[in-house]
Design an enzyme around this catalytic site. Sequence first.
Site, PDB file in Angstrom:
ATOM      1  N   GLN A  24       0.986 -10.860  -3.421  1.00 19.67           N
ATOM      2  CA  GLN A  24      -0.406 -10.413  -3.336  1.00 19.67           C
ATOM      3  C   GLN A  24      -0.867  -9.866  -4.681  1.00 19.67           C
ATOM      4  O   GLN A  24      -0.106  -9.194  -5.384  1.00 19.67           O
ATOM      5  CB  GLN A  24      -0.552  -9.305  -2.302  1.00 19.67           C
ATOM      6  CG  GLN A  24      -0.461  -9.747  -0.859  1.00 19.67           C
ATOM      7  CD  GLN A  24      -0.721  -8.590   0.083  1.00 19.67           C
ATOM      8  OE1 GLN A  24      -0.165  -7.515  -0.079  1.00 19.67           O
ATOM      9  NE2 GLN A  24      -1.577  -8.806   1.073  1.00 19.67           N
TER      10      GLN A  24
ATOM     11  N   CYS B  50       0.800  -1.239   0.000  1.00 20.26           N
ATOM     12  CA  CYS B  50       0.000   0.000   0.000  1.00 20.26           C
ATOM     13  C   CYS B  50       0.830   1.285   0.000  1.00 20.26           C
ATOM     14  O   CYS B  50       0.560   2.195  -0.808  1.00 20.26           O
ATOM     15  CB  CYS B  50      -0.961   0.005   1.193  1.00 20.26           C
ATOM     16  SG  CYS B  50      -1.672  -1.589   1.605  1.00 20.26           S
TER      17      CYS B  50
ATOM     18  N   ARG C  19       6.356 -11.473   5.453  1.00 20.66           N
ATOM     19  CA  ARG C  19       5.801 -11.342   6.796  1.00 20.66           C
ATOM     20  C   ARG C  19       6.348 -12.439   7.684  1.00 20.66           C
ATOM     21  O   ARG C  19       6.409 -13.610   7.279  1.00 20.66           O
ATOM     22  CB  ARG C  19       4.272 -11.405   6.751  1.00 20.66           C
ATOM     23  CG  ARG C  19       3.678 -10.260   5.944  1.00 20.66           C
ATOM     24  CD  ARG C  19       2.170 -10.321   5.897  1.00 20.66           C
ATOM     25  NE  ARG C  19       1.637  -9.305   4.988  1.00 20.66           N
ATOM     26  CZ  ARG C  19       0.362  -9.185   4.662  1.00 20.66           C
ATOM     27  NH1 ARG C  19      -0.530 -10.025   5.178  1.00 20.66           N
ATOM     28  NH2 ARG C  19      -0.036  -8.246   3.831  1.00 20.66           N
TER      29      ARG C  19
ATOM     30  N   ASP D   3      -2.522  -7.213  -5.487  1.00 20.22           N
ATOM     31  CA  ASP D   3      -2.890  -5.997  -4.774  1.00 20.22           C
ATOM     32  C   ASP D   3      -3.328  -4.909  -5.749  1.00 20.22           C
ATOM     33  O   ASP D   3      -2.751  -4.757  -6.825  1.00 20.22           O
ATOM     34  CB  ASP D   3      -1.669  -5.495  -3.993  1.00 20.22           C
ATOM     35  CG  ASP D   3      -2.051  -4.969  -2.624  1.00 20.22           C
ATOM     36  OD1 ASP D   3      -3.242  -4.803  -2.369  1.00 20.22           O
ATOM     37  OD2 ASP D   3      -1.144  -4.731  -1.815  1.00 20.22           O
TER      38      ASP D   3
ATOM     39  N   LYS E  46     -15.295  -2.900   5.327  1.00 23.35           N
ATOM     40  CA  LYS E  46     -14.742  -3.792   4.316  1.00 23.35           C
ATOM     41  C   LYS E  46     -15.737  -4.883   3.944  1.00 23.35           C
ATOM     42  O   LYS E  46     -16.675  -5.190   4.673  1.00 23.35           O
ATOM     43  CB  LYS E  46     -13.447  -4.432   4.811  1.00 23.35           C
ATOM     44  CG  LYS E  46     -13.608  -5.322   6.041  1.00 23.35           C
ATOM     45  CD  LYS E  46     -12.292  -5.991   6.419  1.00 23.35           C
ATOM     46  CE  LYS E  46     -12.482  -6.915   7.629  1.00 23.35           C
ATOM     47  NZ  LYS E  46     -11.271  -7.711   7.910  1.00 23.35           N
TER      48      LYS E  46
ATOM     49  N   HIS F  22      -8.594  -0.343  -0.838  1.00 21.95           N
ATOM     50  CA  HIS F  22      -7.699  -1.489  -1.013  1.00 21.95           C
ATOM     51  C   HIS F  22      -8.533  -2.658  -1.535  1.00 21.95           C
ATOM     52  O   HIS F  22      -9.666  -2.846  -1.097  1.00 21.95           O
ATOM     53  CB  HIS F  22      -7.098  -1.946   0.320  1.00 21.95           C
ATOM     54  CG  HIS F  22      -6.363  -0.897   1.071  1.00 21.95           C
ATOM     55  ND1 HIS F  22      -4.991  -0.810   1.080  1.00 21.95           N
ATOM     56  CD2 HIS F  22      -6.808   0.109   1.867  1.00 21.95           C
ATOM     57  CE1 HIS F  22      -4.618   0.190   1.862  1.00 21.95           C
ATOM     58  NE2 HIS F  22      -5.711   0.770   2.341  1.00 21.95           N
TER      59      HIS F  22
END
Length: 623
Positions: A367, A320, A349, A369, A451, A497
């Site tokens: 991802q 992001c 991660r 994304d 979300k 997102h």
Amino acid sequence: MKYSYAGALGRTMALSLSSSRSLFFTSSKSLSPLNSTFSCFPIRQISSLFLLYPSKNNSCTRNKLLRCRNSFSTHVSVAADEHTNSDDKIVLPTNESSHGLLRIRHTDRIISRNLPLVREEVSRDEAQRRIMAINEPYKIEILESIQEEPITIYHIGNEWWDLCAGPHVETTGKINKKAVELESVAGAYWRGDVKKPMLQRIYGTAWENEDQLKAYLHFKEEAKRRDHRRIGQDLDLFSIQDEAGGGLVFWHPKGAIIRHIIEDTWKKIHMERGYDLLYTPHVAKADLWKISGHLDFYKENMFDQMEIEEELFQLRPMNCPYHVLIYKRQLHSYRDFPIRVAELGTVYRYELSGALHGLFRVRGFTQDDAHIFCLEDQIKDEIRGVLDLTEEILQQFGFDKYEVNLSTRPEKAVGDDEIWEKATSALKDALEDKGWSYQIDDGGGAFYGPKIDLKIEDALGRKWQCSTIQVDFNLPQRFDITYVDSNQERKRPIMIHRAVLGSLERFFGVLIENYAGDFPLWLSPIQARVLPVTDAQLQYCNEVGKKLKASGIRVEVCSGERLPKLIRNAEKQKIPLMAVVGPKEVETQTITVRSRFAGELGNMSIDEFIRRTKTASESRTFL
């Protein structure tokens, strides 16, 4: 030691025998990748076991199962505790093949004794006093993790007690002996931390009746047959190698071909729908993650920083902030919106080694994304567009059943009430406009915005979290991004997102298990094998292979074995098409085709085979 956590099926349980020797029990062994660390130790959940039964929506049945499982785990503790204080032998297997031996001698006897299970409420100090009296340090840790008051203890007769949130059946006699099963034993680090002691975990399951248990065991065997870790090895798709480190995925050539197909499909659809593709670095200065808030709120999931020329850098846990920086490079007008950017970005991660699980829980993953920068009155249309895009991509891969959840504002959140209400209403309107039913998770939104989460259903009825759409009021504020409105005033845009597949690694694992490695023709890494009856036809087979490759068909030529063995090997490798070549085929310049899905297709010319194969691939059908 036992404490329960409200999970996907109700409550999952874990218990240990003593401070020096510990025994863990979960109400059902993991059949899905939803591995999480709850309370003090890793507990594995099943996401949709109830899909096996007509009573899946029956709250009464769920409650009965919950009581049975809680009570069964408790009486297994008693049986194990009795074992440690007697000369009787406890029989446990060392692996899955010894499944039939798994039985603690006292479990049936305790059920037959029909002992009462009694709930007691005590103060935290009293619970601590009792635990310290029996010298159970692990139970002290469990007690410290319990936030609710009062502390509840359950007793089995006058013989045994433990921490538990319940509920339980009234007596052990209400547990059906023929509907319970102790399944396997395994080592597990306390709380999934390799630095902590290795304990012993026992897996088991409990049901209302024998038929449900048999259905569950059948379900478990089918899930085992589809395990992506085994199939990935058998088909040579990927590996995770100790020399490189846990949770780091190596995509082998065949797996890489499937990844290439997934990426190409994803990119094509995104570009058609007005997204610009990005590529951004894998590392950045640590200050960037301070601005984004990740170092404050997400540090435990991030790898350690590295020092380069007296500056600290950080492997990225998310994409992001990079996309925000690209937006921020120039001044934007309200006329520029919406701005849609997308990236297949690899992130890193930190996960405890005990939590790693094949492709489902890794330390490095890519991802899918994307971020949308838009105006407030564009939120609904953009969300609707994302829902359409999500459906289009997932249906390409055979997923058309979803569970949709809308999560609303939590207690702690950024942004004023008005923008939260407007964003939440936009999400609801988009879902209703799409015609999708959904459930509301009240207060389950992120602190930075509401979300939508979407779970896909696989061939076994299991549900997998993949797609997410999140409105963000936080990052635009942290990075102070703006645009110029129609009055020439600076305003802050809305940021959305969204991910469709979640991560390529996890989605690939889901694909493998959904198809049991038997991929459809268009997705199969090798679409056809050319097989000679004898080596005398090998030269012609190679010519056929070259022509097929030149036409875009993924093909390989195999020889060196008798034809029945070559066919059997192709079946084991789940190759969709086999082109058999003998003397007659060489003479007529043809091939005899066999389909894994449709059987014998007969003799045909090479051009006809190419035409039919390409048509089937393009239409996502079988040949």
